[in-house]
Design an enzyme around this catalytic site. Structure first.
Site, mmCIF file in Angstrom:
data_model
loop_
_atom_site.group_PDB
_atom_site.id
_atom_site.type_symbol
_atom_site.label_atom_id
_atom_site.label_comp_id
_atom_site.label_asym_id
_atom_site.label_seq_id
_atom_site.Cartn_x
_atom_site.Cartn_y
_atom_site.Cartn_z
ATOM 1 N N SER A 64 0.797 -1.236 0.000
ATOM 2 C CA SER A 64 0.000 0.000 0.000
ATOM 3 C C SER A 64 0.826 1.281 0.000
ATOM 4 O O SER A 64 0.247 2.362 -0.152
ATOM 5 C CB SER A 64 -0.950 0.017 1.190
ATOM 6 O OG SER A 64 -2.016 -0.839 0.914
ATOM 7 N N LYS A 67 0.162 3.365 -2.887
ATOM 8 C CA LYS A 67 -1.005 4.273 -2.959
ATOM 9 C C LYS A 67 -0.555 5.746 -2.923
ATOM 10 O O LYS A 67 -1.243 6.618 -3.449
ATOM 11 C CB LYS A 67 -1.987 3.967 -1.812
ATOM 12 C CG LYS A 67 -2.662 2.574 -1.989
ATOM 13 C CD LYS A 67 -3.552 2.208 -0.827
ATOM 14 C CE LYS A 67 -4.454 1.025 -1.069
ATOM 15 N NZ LYS A 67 -3.950 -0.291 -0.741
ATOM 16 N N TYR A 189 -3.997 -2.410 -10.238
ATOM 17 C CA TYR A 189 -3.820 -2.190 -8.793
ATOM 18 C C TYR A 189 -2.903 -3.257 -8.171
ATOM 19 O O TYR A 189 -1.978 -2.935 -7.410
ATOM 20 C CB TYR A 189 -5.204 -2.180 -8.121
ATOM 21 C CG TYR A 189 -5.164 -2.253 -6.613
ATOM 22 C CD1 TYR A 189 -4.861 -1.121 -5.848
ATOM 23 C CD2 TYR A 189 -5.396 -3.455 -5.943
ATOM 24 C CE1 TYR A 189 -4.803 -1.190 -4.461
ATOM 25 C CE2 TYR A 189 -5.345 -3.529 -4.555
ATOM 26 C CZ TYR A 189 -5.044 -2.400 -3.828
ATOM 27 O OH TYR A 189 -4.978 -2.470 -2.449
ATOM 28 N N TYR A 241 -3.808 3.040 8.417
ATOM 29 C CA TYR A 241 -4.999 2.237 8.742
ATOM 30 C C TYR A 241 -5.811 2.871 9.872
ATOM 31 O O TYR A 241 -5.739 4.078 10.102
ATOM 32 C CB TYR A 241 -4.617 0.793 9.086
ATOM 33 C CG TYR A 241 -3.626 0.188 8.139
ATOM 34 C CD1 TYR A 241 -3.884 0.162 6.767
ATOM 35 C CD2 TYR A 241 -2.431 -0.350 8.582
ATOM 36 C CE1 TYR A 241 -2.983 -0.402 5.886
ATOM 37 C CE2 TYR A 241 -1.523 -0.917 7.700
ATOM 38 C CZ TYR A 241 -1.806 -0.928 6.352
ATOM 39 O OH TYR A 241 -0.915 -1.474 5.495
ATOM 40 N N VAL A 259 1.222 -3.731 3.818
ATOM 41 C CA VAL A 259 1.212 -5.023 4.507
ATOM 42 C C VAL A 259 2.464 -5.868 4.222
ATOM 43 O O VAL A 259 2.641 -6.913 4.831
ATOM 44 C CB VAL A 259 -0.065 -5.854 4.216
ATOM 45 C CG1 VAL A 259 -1.301 -5.186 4.778
ATOM 46 C CG2 VAL A 259 -0.206 -6.152 2.729
#
Ligand code: DON
Length: 305
Positions: A64, A67, A189, A241, A259
């Site tokens: 992530s 992102k 993605y 998160y 992760v």
């Protein structure tokens, strides 16, 4: 000028009891194969220096953290139009939660939860031909390393098991918030998430976030100072998160975790720092990585607060 190397060395020594504590993310089977005992750290400053400890030169799956890169690219491409399809509030729920998406009629809370990143990926796919490769080249350019690659085994592993992501993308499509097919969005993605980079690569790639949007080495403007401020604000409020409050309390830096066990954090005007250790705490952030960043801000006396 602050002496970073002794601080980094102290952090690496003091964090060692935490390494291997927590759990490696196993819901992507290929990630479960990683040795749990790695720890790496790289801190880069805008004047071109890099300070390292441990496994800072071993590539890991950025997951992530990607992102941040895809949002940066989407902001370059469409600017504030991104916010017509996305919120910018912390979600207070898991990064792969479906419940909120139903309640909020297909508008993801922020770009750093999975659904938000699907929308960001959709924006990129609609604007760029060969979007997957363009993202890879964008990231290679940011860190000035052409050997950054997609880890195809990780991408395929997630393609074979990412049922929640398929559910989410189909959900977004049903609300009219994806223009491309869910399969096309997820293919891109999963590849973005699979990028394999070292701590040094990730810290270098994020130097623009602590340098008003400019790559210090080339002088190239990635995004405006105003957008840089917004990216950092989103990382602070949505980047780690649903324990983002505790992370800010402990570390005090804008950050984004993945992760794979990596965390990128920045202190505008001062440094970007990437830590990696695969075992995650209960909220999904690297346990040793979070502890290392907390030690770093305590020992240096530097944080955004
Ligand atoms: O989509 C997933 O579940 C992973 N590829 C990435 C998850 C992650 O690192 C945390 N997400 N915000």
């Amino acid at each position: 000028m602050i002496s970073w190397q002794p601080i980094i060395d102290d952090v690496a020594r003091e964090v060692s009891p935490h390494i291997g504590k927590g759990k490696v993310a196993a819901y992507i089977p290929e990630l479960a194969r990683v040795d749990a005992n790695h720890f790496g750290m790289a801190l880069c400053t805008p004047d071109g220096r890099t300070y390292c400890a441990g496994d800072a030169s071993i590539p890991f799956s950025i997951q992530s953290i990607s992102k941040v890169f895809t949002l940066t690219l989407a902001l370059q491409l469409v600017g504030d139009d991104v916010w017509k399809r996305l919120g910018r509030e912390p979600s207070g729920s898991a990064f792969n939660s479906l419940v909120q998406l139903e309640q909020e009629r297909g508008i993801p809370r922020n770009p750093f939860i999975n659904a938000g990143a699907h929308v960001v990926t959709d924006i990129i796919l609609s604007r760029l031909q060969d979007a997957k490769l363009k993202v890879l080249h964008f990231v290679r350019g940011l860190c000035n390393n052409s050997s950054v690659v997609f880890d195809l085994a990780v991408a395929r592993s997630e393609q074979a098991t990412g049922f929640r992501n398929y559910a989410m993308a189909n959900f977004l499509k049903s609300f009219g918030n994806l223009n491309n097919s869910p399969d096309a969005v997820l293919d891109a993605y999963f590849h973005h998430c699979s990028m394999s980079m070292t701590c040094v690569d990730v810290a270098r790639a994020c130097l623009f976030l602590c340098n008003s949007g400019i790559l210090p080495e080339s002088g190239e403007c990635v995004v405006s100072p105003a957008l840089t401020k917004r990216l950092n604000a989103l990382m602070l409020t949505c980047g780690t998160y649903d324990s983002v409050g505790d992370f800010a309390f402990r570390v005090g830096l804008p950050a984004k975790s993945g992760v794979g066990g990596g965390i990128i954090a920045v202190l505008p005007g001062h440094f970007s720092v990437c830590v990696w250790s695969p075992c995650l705490n209960e909220s999904g952030n690297s346990l040793a990585g979070t502890a290392a960043l907390e030690l770093l801000t305590e020992k240096s006396g530097l944080s955004i607060f």
